[in-house]
Design a protein around this motif. Structure first.
Motif, short mmCIF file in Angstrom:
data_model
loop_
_atom_site.label_atom_id
_atom_site.label_comp_id
_atom_site.label_asym_id
_atom_site.label_seq_id
_atom_site.Cartn_x
_atom_site.Cartn_y
_atom_site.Cartn_z
N TYR A 56 0.85 -1.19 0.00
CA TYR A 56 0.00 0.00 0.00
C TYR A 56 0.88 1.23 0.00
N ARG A 57 0.61 2.15 -0.92
CA ARG A 57 1.33 3.42 -1.01
C ARG A 57 2.85 3.23 -1.08
N GLY A 58 3.28 2.29 -1.89
CA GLY A 58 4.71 2.08 -2.12
C GLY A 58 5.45 1.33 -1.03
N GLN A 59 4.74 0.84 -0.03
CA GLN A 59 5.37 0.10 1.06
C GLN A 59 4.75 -1.29 1.14
N GLU A 60 5.50 -2.22 1.73
CA GLU A 60 4.99 -3.57 1.93
C GLU A 60 5.07 -3.90 3.41
N PHE A 61 3.97 -4.48 3.93
CA PHE A 61 3.88 -4.78 5.35
C PHE A 61 3.42 -6.22 5.55
N SER A 62 3.93 -6.86 6.57
CA SER A 62 3.34 -8.09 7.06
C SER A 62 2.10 -7.67 7.85
N VAL A 63 1.01 -8.44 7.77
CA VAL A 63 -0.18 -8.07 8.55
C VAL A 63 0.11 -8.07 10.04
N ASN A 64 1.11 -8.84 10.47
CA ASN A 64 1.49 -8.85 11.89
C ASN A 64 2.12 -7.53 12.31
N ASP A 65 2.72 -6.80 11.36
CA ASP A 65 3.28 -5.49 11.66
C ASP A 65 2.25 -4.38 11.44
N PHE A 66 1.33 -4.60 10.51
CA PHE A 66 0.33 -3.60 10.17
C PHE A 66 -0.78 -3.54 11.23
N PHE A 67 -1.20 -4.72 11.68
CA PHE A 67 -2.28 -4.82 12.67
C PHE A 67 -1.75 -5.36 13.99
N ARG A 68 -2.40 -4.94 15.04
CA ARG A 68 -2.15 -5.49 16.36
C ARG A 68 -3.43 -6.20 16.77
N LYS A 69 -3.30 -7.43 17.29
CA LYS A 69 -4.49 -8.16 17.74
C LYS A 69 -4.89 -7.69 19.13
N LYS A 70 -6.19 -7.61 19.32
CA LYS A 70 -6.76 -7.25 20.62
C LYS A 70 -7.89 -8.24 20.85
N ILE A 71 -7.82 -8.97 21.93
CA ILE A 71 -8.81 -10.01 22.23
C ILE A 71 -9.91 -9.44 23.11
N ASP A 72 -11.14 -9.78 22.78
CA ASP A 72 -12.29 -9.39 23.58
C ASP A 72 -12.37 -10.33 24.78
N LEU A 73 -12.31 -9.78 25.97
CA LEU A 73 -12.30 -10.61 27.18
C LEU A 73 -13.59 -11.38 27.40
#
Length: 176
Positions: free
Chosen positions: A67-84
């Protein structure tokens, strides 16, 4: 090999985005293109699209977003947050305004501002076939809080919706 092509349009029917996902057994990739405004206002010719992003979906290694000339792993792009409560999970990312946003994965995908206000930013509406509800196509509604980053919302939505559907299938088949 055939594939899937979808368009994101305005209420007036003008295409803004085109998403192409050729059907493949491995290395599924969705390419997202944005409409290039036509200089001739009254032209009725075909719309022209330019590359916006690509998402490579992987099963074992992390998927990748270009995206926009850059490449990301989804693990770097997103942070997981778990619903308790165990009722869902979230994917958090940082927008161009340096604010955090989160996609809530449940029966549908919903995007919120990740602060105390939890301002709604986008909501995916499933297709209705006209049996129990009025017939309508699937749509991604972007609220005023997200209008400044429509490109990013669509790119992240494409990844999130595939993830959400895959999780839904895994749960229904006993694979999760």
């Amino acid at each position: 090999m055939s594939g899937n092509v979808g368009y994101v349009c305005t209420d007036e029917g003008h295409s803004i985005y085109r998403v192409k996902t050729p059907l493949k057994m491995v290395h599924l990739t969705s390419t997202i293109e944005r409409a290039i405004p036509n200089i001739q206002q009254n032209s009725s010719g075909p719309e022209t699209f330019g590359f916006l992003a690509a998402i490579e979906f992987h099963n074992i290694t992390p998927s990748r977003i270009r995206y926009r000339g850059q490449e990301f792993s989804v693990n770097d792009f997103f942070r997981k947050k778990i619903d308790l409560t165990g009722l869902g999970s979230y994917r958090v990312f940082t927008g161009p305004d340096d604010k955090e946003y989160y996609w809530k994965l449940g029966n549908t995908a919903e995007l919120f501002l990740n602060d105390d206000s939890k301002t709604p930013v986008a909501h995916f509406h499933h297709k209705h076939y006209g049996i129990f509800r009025k017939k309508r196509p699937a749509s991604l509604e972007i609220f005023p809080a997200g209008e400044h980053m429509m490109d990013l919302i669509l790119v992240t939505f494409i990844y999130i919706e595939k993830l959400r559907v895959d999780l839904e299938i895994a749960v229904s088949t006993g694979g999760a």
